[in-house]
Design an enzyme around this catalytic site. Structure first.
Site, PDB file in Angstrom:
ATOM      1  N   GLU A  58       2.792   2.243  12.127  1.00  0.00           N
ATOM      2  CA  GLU A  58       1.830   2.969  12.948  1.00  0.00           C
ATOM      3  C   GLU A  58       2.483   3.529  14.213  1.00  0.00           C
ATOM      4  O   GLU A  58       2.013   4.528  14.765  1.00  0.00           O
ATOM      5  CB  GLU A  58       0.649   2.060  13.297  1.00  0.00           C
ATOM      6  CG  GLU A  58      -0.103   1.671  12.035  1.00  0.00           C
ATOM      7  CD  GLU A  58      -1.328   0.830  12.286  1.00  0.00           C
ATOM      8  OE1 GLU A  58      -2.253   0.882  11.467  1.00  0.00           O
ATOM      9  OE2 GLU A  58      -1.376   0.098  13.292  1.00  0.00           O
ATOM     10  N   GLN A  88       8.137   4.967   6.035  1.00  0.00           N
ATOM     11  CA  GLN A  88       6.905   4.761   6.793  1.00  0.00           C
ATOM     12  C   GLN A  88       6.840   5.706   7.979  1.00  0.00           C
ATOM     13  O   GLN A  88       5.797   6.296   8.264  1.00  0.00           O
ATOM     14  CB  GLN A  88       6.821   3.311   7.284  1.00  0.00           C
ATOM     15  CG  GLN A  88       6.407   2.343   6.206  1.00  0.00           C
ATOM     16  CD  GLN A  88       5.059   2.722   5.643  1.00  0.00           C
ATOM     17  OE1 GLN A  88       4.056   2.669   6.330  1.00  0.00           O
ATOM     18  NE2 GLN A  88       5.022   3.151   4.405  1.00  0.00           N
ATOM     19  N   ILE A 141       0.838  -1.208   0.000  1.00  0.00           N
ATOM     20  CA  ILE A 141       0.000   0.000   0.000  1.00  0.00           C
ATOM     21  C   ILE A 141       0.872   1.258   0.000  1.00  0.00           C
ATOM     22  O   ILE A 141       0.477   2.307   0.494  1.00  0.00           O
ATOM     23  CB  ILE A 141      -1.002  -0.033   1.167  1.00  0.00           C
ATOM     24  CG1 ILE A 141      -0.302  -0.064   2.533  1.00  0.00           C
ATOM     25  CG2 ILE A 141      -1.899  -1.256   1.045  1.00  0.00           C
ATOM     26  CD1 ILE A 141      -1.294   0.059   3.712  1.00  0.00           C
TER      27      ILE A 141
HETATM   28 MO1  MOS Z   1      -4.459   0.154   9.455  1.00  0.00          MO
HETATM   29  S1  MOS Z   1      -5.771   1.447  10.315  1.00  0.00           S
HETATM   30  O1  MOS Z   1      -4.954  -1.311  10.223  1.00  0.00           O
HETATM   31  O2  MOS Z   1      -4.633   0.105   7.795  1.00  0.00           O
END
Ligand code: MOS
Length: 739
Positions: free
Chosen positions: A699, A632, A475
């Site tokens: 994240e 990232q 992604i």
């Molecule tokens: Mo993430 S919010 O699990 O793409």
């Protein structure tokens, strides 16, 4: 392969390819326009028609009448599909609201029809001719009001299904009342939109009862299953293809209306149909990060040790929706014997809330890490030291559960050193450069590490190439590259000899991309498949596979050696496996850690805020590729600045929708807004998490950033803003008087 005991030494440890900075192997395709995104496939189907979605103009109520005749008669129109003629539809496991509404409407901009025509322009013109008579119902759109009645909610992701909705350790009330230093504040975070670059888009084609959908989706198997459920057809009849995804951030974790409407439109039209969601439809038609109201109470001893901590969060969602788990990190991040965490979930008739980058921790850290800054000030302590004093090496709720690896303190110390923290003036509003007030802020970073089963198939061809196939997605994260690195390391070949094929449901089911589990889980699946391929190679060569080493295109065992390609003289070899996860994730708390440092300048006259420099120090296990990992993290840091300073979906509380539903009204920062960003990765290898010894990092990069920015703004101005985003209107009246 099951990972159920700590990883011993394995071929990845050589780190000849894994762990090396390598630019994305899909980079040239992307920069030259040859990586085709969902809407761009030119040659997968012949003669596609175009579908344009008609979306509800009310947020709650009923469609009394829909007049589609004018649309059907319009130039170029092939079909109009509504709930009336779509046939019986199911609802996917991961969707809260139906993806085709009608006659009941669940939220604003819910899809209620698709108009299919020869050209996009004809479909759009005809869509405007659909006449709809609604009867509107009263809805619940005000989170503050709705939370007054809202019940406690369980954590939907908790492995312990019998856990009470409130989590209590010790006696919070008693410990809090005894504590000499206390904080009790309310923090709010707004609804946010993912704002990924590539809009949702799908091309659907039926061949008999077999459906193929080229789409943009993070989780191939979830999307495929939910599309089959929605259409009421066997999963085997659906193929889902998503080789390139232009960002998702959680907005593409689940099946959305573009795929469903393309499939329904294609069925009705009798030919392939492509559908995209125009940007102004995305914030209300798809999901968003729900707003939160978070009360935090912390009681501490004079030396800074936390005696009592409570975090109570409220959020809202459509009926049968889920809470935003903003308390996640507070259960694990800091020590303290008396603890209370809980969530309330209000019913709102706004569009469906769901995961957005680091769901739970991202908004939770926005609150908790301002609270820690405020507590440090009350204690007269340095905020870095306060966090260090409250470090814990075990789960504070279950002290017999250690962290698999936890280097938060090292992140804070290393960051403070590199950032020049000691030069900080801890008295706010005391550093001026011309008309700029300068401030610095810190926050911890924390995000759990998740493990998801992940499969892969690997081929060794007679041309010496190793091909990896898995339905894993890229992604924008670098999946292609780290998967190639993993296969190259395992088979002892150069990365140029590896071909990676992703994002197709005809490949083995992978973890997919989400929850920062993708990199570690999917490469572990490739590791498992490569272990099998190595065994097959050794067997063909007549080597003992336990002692065979694979290096430089050679296989060696004892004093024998052969070329890897010698193993395929008699035909190519194929191996497939899935990495499954044992109990180590329960025995050990697996999390990732970091520290964010930020310097801001605030215009003393206008309150305008500029981020001047940012530093992140991350402890996230082995870093598989420092280049893609850094990308990232700096992307996440930039997104965190958006959360701190800009992003807010404005709710129309009378009509129940997000008003600023495009990128003109919903602003996000870009890298160029931040002149200096630096990322440091601590050298780690966590043998409790996987054979890759890696954890998630994508994240982690956003968790804590917004609070570090808010804390820096406070240090610059002396004005404490607890309601995100920190915009100049919230502080201008209280800025220091300028001479
Ligand atoms: Mo993430 S919010 O699990 O793409």
């Amino acid at each position: 392969m099951k990972f159920d005991k700590p990883a011993g030494a394995n071929p990845i440890d050589r780190m000849r390819v894994v762990g090396r900075a390598h630019p994305r192997i899909d980079g040239p395709l992307k920069t030259s326009g040859r990586a085709t995104y969902a809407y761009e496939h030119k040659d997968v189907v012949a003669n596609p028609a175009y579908g344009v979605i008609v979306a509800s103009a009310i947020s709650k109520g009923r469609i009394e009448h829909m007049d589609v005749q004018a649309a059907e008669r319009a130039a170029g129109v092939i079909a109009v599909v509504t709930a009336d003629n779509a046939g019986k539809l199911g609802k996917g496991k991961f969707n809260t609201a139906k993806l085709l509404g009608g006659p009941e409407v669940d939220h604003y901009h819910q899809a209620i029809a698709v108009v299919v025509a020869e050209t996009f322009e004809q479909a759009r013109a005809a869509a405007a001719l659909v006449g709809i008579k609604y009867s509107r119902k009263e809805g619940s759109f005000d989170l503050v009001e709705a939370l007054k009645e809202a019940p406690l909610a369980k954590d939907p992701n908790s492995p312990d299904k019998d856990a009470p909705p409130e989590s209590r350790t010790g006696d919070f009330q008693q410990a809090f009342s005894r504590a000499p230093v206390k904080l009790d504040e309310l923090y709010t975070t707004p609804d946010q939109s993912h704002s990924m670059m590539e809009p949702h888009a799908s091309i659907a084609e039926w061949k008999g009862d077999k459906l193929t959908v080229w789409t943009s989706n993070q989780m191939i198997d979830w999307g495929r299953s939910d599309l089959a459920t929605t259409l009421g057809i066997p999963k085997e009849n659906v193929r889902f293809v998503s080789p390139y995804v232009g960002g998702g951030f959680g907005g593409k974790l689940f099946l959305r209306s573009d795929a469903v409407m393309a499939a329904l439109g294609a069925k009705a039209a009798g030919r392939p149909v492509k559908v995209t969601l125009p940007r102004p439809l995305i914030p209300n038609n798809t999901t968003h990060r729900p707003a939160t109201r978070q009360r935090i109470r912390i009681g501490a001893a004079h030396d800074g040790h936390i005696m009592a901590i409570a975090h109570e969060s409220g959020s809202g969602d459509l009926p049968e929706g889920q809470p935003e788990t903003a308390i996640n990190q507070t259960r694990l991040l800091y020590a303290g014997p008396s603890r209370l965490t809980s969530m309330r979930l209000a019913v709102l008739d706004l569009p469906e809330g769901n995961s957005m980058r680091a769901p739970g921790e991202a908004p939770g850290m926005m609150a908790l890490e301002i609270a820690m800054d405020e507590l440090a000030e009350k204690l007269g302590m340095d905020p870095v030291e306060l966090r260090i004093v409250n470090d814990t090496q075990v789960d504070p709720e279950k002290p017999d559960r250690p962290f698999s690896q936890r280097n938060l303190v090292q992140c804070l110390r290393e960051g403070a050193e590199r950032f020049g923290w000691r030069n900080r003036n801890s008295n706010p509003a005391n550093r001026r450069e011309g008309s700029w007030l300068i401030g610095t802020g810190v926050a911890a970073a924390f995000r759990n590490n998740l493990l998801v089963p992940s499969g892969a198939r690997v081929y060794l061809g007679q041309d010496g190439l190793v091909t990896v196939e898995t339905d894993m997605t890229d992604i924008g994260t670098g999946s292609y590259t780290i998967i190639a690195q993993t296969a190259a390391e395992m088979m002892g070949i150069d990365m140029e000899k590896v071909v990676v094929r992703l994002g197709d449901s005809s490949f083995p089911v992978s973890s997919g991309s989400g929850g920062q589990f993708g990199a570690n889980s999917s490469t572990s699946g490739v590791y498992a498949a490569c272990v099998k391929l190595r065994e097959a190679v050794a067997q063909r060569l007549g080597f003992n596979s336990a002692e065979a080493t694979f290096e430089d295109g050679q296989v060696r065992a004892g004093n024998r050696s052969a070329k890897l390609v010698d193993a395929v003289h008699a035909g190519e070899l194929v191996a497939e496996d899935t990495m499954e996860w044992g109990a180590l994730g329960k025995t050990f708390q697996q999390s990732t850690f970091g520290a964010h440092f930020v310097e801001v300048a605030v215009d003393a006259f206008t309150g305008e805020i500029r981020v001047r420099r940012m530093l992140a120090v991350c402890a996230a296990g082995r870093i598989l590729n420092p280049t893609t990992a850094r990308s990232q993290v700096i992307g996440a840091m930039t997104m965190g600045v958006g959360a701190a300073l800009m992003e807010e979906l404005a709710v129309d509380k009378r009509r129940g929708f997000f008003v600023n539903h495009d990128l003109a009204g919903y602003e996000v920062p870009v890298h160029a807004d931040i002149p200096h960003q630096e990322v440091i990765f601590l050298e780690e290898a966590d043998d409790k998490v996987s054979p890759m010894k890696a954890k998630g990092v994508a994240e982690l990069g956003i968790c804590g950033v917004a609070a570090a920015v808010a804390n820096a703004v406070y240090n610059a101005t002396g004005v404490r803003v607890r309601n995100y985003p920190v915009t100049l209107d919230k502080q201008i009246a209280a800025l220091p008087v300028v001479a």
